[in-house]
Enzyme design. Structure first.
Site, short mmCIF file in Angstrom:
data_model
loop_
_atom_site.label_atom_id
_atom_site.label_comp_id
_atom_site.label_asym_id
_atom_site.label_seq_id
_atom_site.Cartn_x
_atom_site.Cartn_y
_atom_site.Cartn_z
N GLY A 154 0.83 -1.20 0.00
CA GLY A 154 0.00 0.00 0.00
C GLY A 154 0.86 1.25 0.00
O GLY A 154 0.62 2.17 0.77
N HIS A 155 1.87 1.24 -0.86
CA HIS A 155 2.78 2.38 -0.99
C HIS A 155 3.49 2.30 -2.34
O HIS A 155 3.34 1.34 -3.08
CB HIS A 155 3.80 2.41 0.16
CG HIS A 155 4.70 1.22 0.21
ND1 HIS A 155 4.45 0.15 1.03
CD2 HIS A 155 5.82 0.92 -0.47
CE1 HIS A 155 5.39 -0.76 0.86
NE2 HIS A 155 6.24 -0.31 -0.06
N ALA A 156 4.27 3.33 -2.63
CA ALA A 156 5.13 3.36 -3.81
C ALA A 156 6.52 3.80 -3.37
O ALA A 156 6.71 4.24 -2.24
CB ALA A 156 4.58 4.32 -4.86
#
Length: 146
Positions: free
Chosen positions: A52-54
């Site tokens: 749930g991130h980049a």
């Protein structure tokens, strides 16, 4: 440089099989980046999402050492979902890609080779900050094209 989900891909690693089982390996030159860290996820409860991130700069190679899981990718314009389920067929994820990992089977082990050591400053922790980062580097996103 701007990356896309199309650049994310499976990497075929050598597999040596005989009556004793299978052996695969990854070494320098087998992947499109130099690696500096290995981490792994295991005992992930059913229904839980990870990631749930980049990342701004980090390259990663996702393995399923046991079981399987899904990897959902988003580059601001396109999305893609892949199932990671073969130990000798990891999946490369380039920077600038939002990722969510979920649908872990019982006993699944997700191992990740990373191009850098951990750095909190490389993370884009919210989807809005990810989209803002893409705008800042000049990459078009869906909401700008509507």
């Amino acid at each position: 440089m701007s990356f896309s989900v199309e650049e994310c891909r499976f990497i075929e690693l050598p597999q040596f099989a005989d009556r004793r089982g299978n052996l695969s390996f990854v070494q320098e030159g087998d992947v499109p980046f130099d690696f500096r860290r290995l981490y792994y996820l295991y005992d992930v409860p059913f229904g839980v999402e990870r990631a749930g991130h980049a990342h701004k700069d980090l390259h990663q190679l996702f393995f399923a050492f046991a079981g399987s899981y899904e990897l959902h990718l988003d580059d601001g314009l396109n999305t893609r979902t892949v199932v990671i389920n073969q130990p000798n067929r990891p999946f490369y994820v380039c920077p600038h890609i939002w990722r969510v990992v979920n649908n872990f089977t019982s006993g699944a082990v997700c191992a990740v080779l990373a191009s850098e050591t951990y750095s909190e400053s490389d993370y884009l922790r919210t989807y809005d900050s990810f989209l803002e980062f893409l705008r800042e580097i000049g990459k078009p996103i869906k909401s700008d094209l509507a």
